[in-house]
Design an enzyme around this catalytic site. Structure first.
Site, mmCIF file in Angstrom:
data_model
loop_
_atom_site.group_PDB
_atom_site.id
_atom_site.type_symbol
_atom_site.label_atom_id
_atom_site.label_comp_id
_atom_site.label_asym_id
_atom_site.label_seq_id
_atom_site.Cartn_x
_atom_site.Cartn_y
_atom_site.Cartn_z
ATOM 1 N N GLN A 17 0.778 -1.244 0.000
ATOM 2 C CA GLN A 17 0.000 0.000 0.000
ATOM 3 C C GLN A 17 0.808 1.293 0.000
ATOM 4 O O GLN A 17 0.479 2.232 -0.720
ATOM 5 C CB GLN A 17 -0.960 0.015 1.204
ATOM 6 C CG GLN A 17 -1.883 1.205 1.185
ATOM 7 C CD GLN A 17 -2.827 1.324 2.356
ATOM 8 O OE1 GLN A 17 -3.375 2.381 2.609
ATOM 9 N NE2 GLN A 17 -3.043 0.267 3.108
ATOM 10 N N PHE A 97 10.557 -1.955 -0.869
ATOM 11 C CA PHE A 97 10.939 -3.305 -0.462
ATOM 12 C C PHE A 97 11.424 -3.267 0.981
ATOM 13 O O PHE A 97 11.683 -2.200 1.546
ATOM 14 C CB PHE A 97 12.095 -3.813 -1.334
ATOM 15 C CG PHE A 97 11.706 -4.088 -2.760
ATOM 16 C CD1 PHE A 97 10.635 -4.915 -3.059
ATOM 17 C CD2 PHE A 97 12.427 -3.524 -3.802
ATOM 18 C CE1 PHE A 97 10.280 -5.174 -4.382
ATOM 19 C CE2 PHE A 97 12.075 -3.778 -5.117
ATOM 20 C CZ PHE A 97 10.998 -4.596 -5.403
ATOM 21 N N ARG A 104 20.329 -5.972 -2.471
ATOM 22 C CA ARG A 104 20.529 -7.409 -2.739
ATOM 23 C C ARG A 104 20.213 -7.740 -4.204
ATOM 24 O O ARG A 104 20.800 -8.631 -4.784
ATOM 25 C CB ARG A 104 19.671 -8.266 -1.801
ATOM 26 C CG ARG A 104 20.187 -8.320 -0.364
ATOM 27 C CD ARG A 104 19.523 -9.445 0.417
ATOM 28 N NE ARG A 104 18.119 -9.207 0.689
ATOM 29 C CZ ARG A 104 17.651 -8.444 1.691
ATOM 30 N NH1 ARG A 104 18.491 -7.854 2.516
ATOM 31 N NH2 ARG A 104 16.353 -8.281 1.861
ATOM 32 N N LYS A 136 10.922 -5.120 9.058
ATOM 33 C CA LYS A 136 9.814 -5.034 8.104
ATOM 34 C C LYS A 136 8.635 -4.402 8.830
ATOM 35 O O LYS A 136 8.421 -4.684 10.012
ATOM 36 C CB LYS A 136 9.425 -6.427 7.610
ATOM 37 C CG LYS A 136 10.461 -7.053 6.706
ATOM 38 C CD LYS A 136 9.931 -8.320 6.078
ATOM 39 C CE LYS A 136 10.937 -8.838 5.059
ATOM 40 N NZ LYS A 136 10.451 -10.013 4.334
ATOM 41 N N GLU A 139 1.298 -1.230 8.155
ATOM 42 C CA GLU A 139 0.517 -0.082 8.639
ATOM 43 C C GLU A 139 0.434 0.067 10.167
ATOM 44 O O GLU A 139 0.848 1.068 10.735
ATOM 45 C CB GLU A 139 -0.912 -0.212 8.064
ATOM 46 C CG GLU A 139 -1.929 0.751 8.619
ATOM 47 C CD GLU A 139 -1.687 2.181 8.204
ATOM 48 O OE1 GLU A 139 -1.428 2.428 7.024
ATOM 49 O OE2 GLU A 139 -1.750 3.073 9.069
ATOM 50 N N ASP A 168 0.612 3.822 5.910
ATOM 51 C CA ASP A 168 0.854 3.481 4.507
ATOM 52 C C ASP A 168 0.540 4.657 3.580
ATOM 53 O O ASP A 168 1.425 5.222 2.945
ATOM 54 C CB ASP A 168 -0.020 2.288 4.101
ATOM 55 C CG ASP A 168 0.577 0.972 4.572
ATOM 56 O OD1 ASP A 168 1.788 0.921 4.779
ATOM 57 O OD2 ASP A 168 -0.175 0.004 4.727
ATOM 58 N N GLY A 247 -7.924 20.347 19.186
ATOM 59 C CA GLY A 247 -7.536 21.754 19.208
ATOM 60 C C GLY A 247 -8.054 22.461 20.438
ATOM 61 O O GLY A 247 -8.501 21.844 21.406
ATOM 62 N N GLY A 248 -8.027 23.780 20.407
ATOM 63 C CA GLY A 248 -8.460 24.573 21.560
ATOM 64 C C GLY A 248 -9.969 24.752 21.633
ATOM 65 O O GLY A 248 -10.464 25.426 22.536
HETATM 66 N N1 CAO Z 1 11.505 -10.432 -9.125
HETATM 67 C C1 CAO Z 1 12.222 -11.175 -8.264
HETATM 68 N N2 CAO Z 1 12.256 -10.958 -6.933
HETATM 69 C C2 CAO Z 1 11.497 -9.953 -6.463
HETATM 70 C C3 CAO Z 1 10.711 -9.141 -7.296
HETATM 71 C C4 CAO Z 1 10.731 -9.409 -8.685
HETATM 72 N N3 CAO Z 1 10.024 -8.674 -9.567
HETATM 73 N N4 CAO Z 1 10.074 -8.227 -6.532
HETATM 74 C C5 CAO Z 1 10.457 -8.462 -5.246
HETATM 75 N N5 CAO Z 1 11.307 -9.499 -5.204
HETATM 76 C C6 CAO Z 1 11.965 -10.088 -4.046
HETATM 77 C C7 CAO Z 1 12.791 -9.083 -3.267
HETATM 78 O O1 CAO Z 1 14.009 -8.853 -3.905
HETATM 79 C C8 CAO Z 1 12.940 -9.805 -1.945
HETATM 80 O O2 CAO Z 1 13.981 -10.747 -2.029
HETATM 81 P P1 CAO Z 1 15.165 -10.888 -0.925
HETATM 82 O O3 CAO Z 1 14.447 -11.057 0.400
HETATM 83 O O4 CAO Z 1 15.892 -12.094 -1.375
HETATM 84 O O5 CAO Z 1 15.961 -9.661 -0.949
HETATM 85 C C9 CAO Z 1 11.632 -10.598 -1.839
HETATM 86 O O6 CAO Z 1 11.000 -10.484 -3.108
HETATM 87 C C10 CAO Z 1 10.694 -10.103 -0.777
HETATM 88 O O7 CAO Z 1 10.572 -8.691 -0.792
HETATM 89 P P2 CAO Z 1 10.123 -7.943 0.537
HETATM 90 O O8 CAO Z 1 10.984 -8.431 1.671
HETATM 91 O O9 CAO Z 1 10.101 -6.499 0.291
HETATM 92 O O10 CAO Z 1 8.627 -8.484 0.672
HETATM 93 P P3 CAO Z 1 7.893 -9.113 1.931
HETATM 94 O O11 CAO Z 1 6.564 -9.540 1.404
HETATM 95 O O12 CAO Z 1 8.685 -10.154 2.628
HETATM 96 O O13 CAO Z 1 7.709 -7.883 2.949
HETATM 97 C C11 CAO Z 1 6.981 -5.663 3.540
HETATM 98 C C12 CAO Z 1 6.719 -6.925 2.703
HETATM 99 C C13 CAO Z 1 5.943 -4.644 3.155
HETATM 100 C C14 CAO Z 1 6.862 -6.003 5.033
HETATM 101 C C15 CAO Z 1 8.400 -5.145 3.239
HETATM 102 O O14 CAO Z 1 8.542 -4.977 1.858
HETATM 103 C C16 CAO Z 1 8.722 -3.819 3.932
HETATM 104 O O15 CAO Z 1 8.985 -3.767 5.135
HETATM 105 N N6 CAO Z 1 8.711 -2.712 3.149
HETATM 106 C C17 CAO Z 1 9.063 -1.405 3.657
HETATM 107 C C18 CAO Z 1 7.974 -0.849 4.501
HETATM 108 C C19 CAO Z 1 6.670 -0.733 3.781
HETATM 109 O O16 CAO Z 1 6.539 -0.179 2.710
HETATM 110 N N7 CAO Z 1 5.620 -1.241 4.413
HETATM 111 C C20 CAO Z 1 4.273 -0.970 3.948
HETATM 112 C C21 CAO Z 1 3.652 -2.114 3.392
HETATM 113 S S1 CAO Z 1 1.928 -1.787 3.243
HETATM 114 O O17 CAO Z 1 1.324 -2.068 4.770
#
Ligand code: CAO
Length: 425
Positions: A17, A97, A104, A136, A139, A168, A247-248
Site C-alpha cells: 500500500q 521493499f 541485494r 519489516k 501499517e 501506509d 484543538g483549543g
Molecule cells: N523479481 C524477483 N524478486 C522480487 C521481485 C521481482 N520482480 N520483486 C520483489 N522481489 C523479491 C525481493 O528482492 C525480496 O527478495 P530478498 O528477500 O531475497 O531480498 C523478496 O521479493 C521479498 O521482498 P520484501 O521483503 O520487500 O517483501 P515481503 O513480502 O517479505 O515484505 C513488507 C513486505 C511490506 C513487510 C516489506 O517490503 C517492507 O517492510 N517494506 C518497507 C515498509 C513498507 O513499505 N511497508 C508498507 C507495506 S503496506 O502495509
C-alpha cells in the site's frame, strides 16, 4: 489541458500500500508509471482480500490506477539487463521493499546514480536509521511506533489503531511530495537525489499535535481533555483523549436520533467560542450565556461533560443531517459521522470525482477513491489498474526499443514470464 507531470517516467518497484499510493498519485498527475512485478505472481495484493475468485482484488485495483504493468524477474540476468535499460529511461525509481532488498537485487544507490545521474530514487521503509532500521513494517506497526496508537482510543482502555491508513497512505503522500520536490530541484541542479520516508516519521508528523501536548504537560494539566473536568490526574505521557477535540475548541461525538439501532447516528459537535451564544439558545440554556461558570471558554473547561450531556439531549432529538442543517445556519462547526455506505452514495463526492466508478475487464464496474488533490489546469482522469504484465510487450518495444527477435529472446530466458497481448477492450 496538459497533465502536470506529463513527460515524467516512473520506474515503480512498489507493492502493497505505502508505495503504490505514492505512484498512483504521480500517475494521476500524468506521470507514466511503469509498475514492475514478479512474473506469474505480481504485487501480493492482487490476491489478497479477493472478493471474486481469480480477479484482481479491490485492494490492488484501488491502489494502482493509471499505471502500466511489466513483469520482470529482477533476479534473472536478462531481467536485470532489461531493468538497467529502464533505469536509464526513467526519471524516478520508487520502491518500498524490505530494508536492503534493492541492494541485494544489485540496484544500489551508487550503481543507480552511475547509470543515470539524473535519477531520483525514492524509498519507503518502516523506520529511519537507528535501532529498528532493518525491521519489516506494516501499517499498524507504524501507527504504534509513530505515536498514534498511544494517543488514540479511550483513557481507560487499550491503545487503538485508526482506520485511516496514516502509516501506509500517509507515508505515500509524504513520499510523493518528496519526489516532486526533488524533480523541481533537478530542474536547476541537473542531478537526482535520494528521497527517504520512514513510516514511523510520517505517522509522527501527522501526530505532531500530540508531541505539542506532551510538552504542555510539563506546565500543568491539559485542560481541554475530558479527564481534566473529571478530576483525573495526568501521568507523564499524553493520555488517550477519546473523542475530545485535538484543538483549543472543545468537541465531542454526540448521539443523534436513531442511535439505538444505527451505529453511525452520531454527530461531531464543536463548541467554538465564537458561536457559544447561539449554542446556548439552540439547546435551551440561554442562562449559560451570562452565567460566569459557562460564559467564557476557560470557565467552561471543567464543565465539559455537563455541557456536552446537555447538548446531546438536543442532538438526540434530531437525525444527524437535520442537526447539521440547523447548526450550520449559525455557523456552528459540526459534522455527521458518515458510514462508508453513505460516502459511496454521496452525490457531491461523485460530482467532484473524489468517488468514481471505474470499469475493469475482469471485475466489471467498481467504486474507487479518485484523486483528492484537484489541479485547475490539469484534472485527473482515473483509469483502471493494469492486469499483471499487461504492458510487458508494449514497454519492451516502445520504451526500450527492443525488436521482435530480442523480445522472443527475453521471453525465452524466463525474465519476463509469458508475454501476452491483451485482446482489444
Ligand atoms: N523479481 C524477483 N524478486 C522480487 C521481485 C521481482 N520482480 N520483486 C520483489 N522481489 C523479491 C525481493 O528482492 C525480496 O527478495 P530478498 O528477500 O531475497 O531480498 C523478496 O521479493 C521479498 O521482498 P520484501 O521483503 O520487500 O517483501 P515481503 O513480502 O517479505 O515484505 C513488507 C513486505 C511490506 C513487510 C516489506 O517490503 C517492507 O517492510 N517494506 C518497507 C515498509 C513498507 O513499505 N511497508 C508498507 C507495506 S503496506 O502495509
Amino acid at each position: 489541458m496538459s497533465k502536470a507531470l506529463e513527460g515524467v517516467r516512473i520506474l515503480d518497484f512498489t507493492h502493497v500500500q505505502s508505495g503504490p499510493t505514492c505512484t498512483q498519485l504521480l500517475a494521476w498527475f500524468g506521470a507514466d508509471v511503469i509498475k514492475v512485478e514478479r512474473p506469474g505472481a505480481g504485487d501480493a495484493t492482487r490476491q489478497q482480500l479477493q472478493d471474486i475468485p481469480d480477479v484482481d482484488s479491490l485492494y490492488f485495483t484501488m491502489l494502482n490506477h493509471n499505471k502500466r504493468s511489466i513483469t520482470i524477474d529482477t533476479k534473472n540476468p536478462k531481467g536485470k539487463e532489461v531493468l538497467w535499460r529502464l533505469v536509464k529511461e526513467c526519471d524516478v525509481l520508487v520502491e518500498n521493499f524490505a530494508p536492503g532488498a534493492l541492494d541485494r537485487m544489485g540496484f544500489s544507490w551508487e550503481k543507480l546514480q552511475e547509470a543515470n545521474p539524473k535519477l531520483i530514487v525514492a524509498s519507503v521503509k518502516g523506520f529511519g536509521p537507528g535501532r529498528y532500521q532493518d525491521c519489516k513494517v506494516y501499517e499498524n506497526v507504524a501507527q504504534c511506533a509513530g505515536g498514534s496508537a498511544s494517543t488514540t482510543g479511550f483513557r481507560d482502555d487499550i491503545p487503538m489503531v485508526t482506520g485511516a491508513q496514516i502509516g501506509d497512505s500517509g507515508t505515500g503522500l509524504h513520499l510523493a511530495l518528496g519526489i516532486v520536490t526533488a524533480l523541481y530541484h533537478r530542474t536547476h541542479s541537473g542531478v537526482g537525489q535520494r528521497v527517504d520516508c520512514a513510516m514511523q516519521d510520517s505517522v509522527l508528523n501527522l501526530c505532531r499535535v500530540k508531541l505539542r501536548d506532551q510538552q504542555r504537560l510539563a506546565h500543568g494539566p491539559l485542560r481541554e481533555y475530558s479527564q481534566f473536568g473529571e478530576d483525573i490526574p495526568f501521568g507523564d505521557a499524553v493520555p488517550r483523549a477519546g473523542n475530545d477535540s485535538g484543538g483549543g475548541q472543545p468537541g465531542r461525538i454526540l448521539k443523534c436520533k436513531g442511535w439505538e439501532h444505527d451505529p453511525n447516528a452520531y454527530i461531531y459537535f464543536i463548541t467554538q467560542a465564537a458561536v457559544w451564544e447561539p449554542i446556548c439558545d439552540i439547546i435551551g440554556e440561554p442562562g449559560w450565556k451570562t452565567d460566569p461558570l459557562y460564559s467564557s471558554p476557560k470557565t467552561r473547561l471543567p464543565h465539559l461533560n455537563e455541557i456536552f450531556t446537555r447538548i446531546e439531549a438536543w442532538t438526540m432529538k434530531h437525525d444527524k443531517f437535520e442537526a447539521m442543517d440547523i447548526l450550520n445556519k449559525y455557523d456552528i462547526p459540526c459534522g455527521p459521522i458518515l458510514s462508508m455506505k453513505e460516502i459511496a452514495e454521496d452525490d457531491s463526492l461523485r460530482a467532484t470525482g473524489t468517488v468514481v466508478e471505474v470499469d475493469h475487464p475482469t471485475r466489471g464496474k467498481y467504486l474507487t477513491v479518485g484523486n483528492p488533490i484537484k489541479l485547475s489546469a490539469s484534472p485527473a482522469e482515473v483509469t483502471r489498474s493494469p492486469l499483471l504484465g499487461e504492458h510487458t510487450e508494449e514497454i519492451l518495444r516502445e520504451v526500450l526499443g527492443y525488436r521482435d527477435n530480442e523480445i522472443a529472446e527475453i521471453e525465452g530466458s524466463g525474465a519476463v514470464g509469458r508475454v501476452t497481448k491483451l485482446a482489444a477492450e
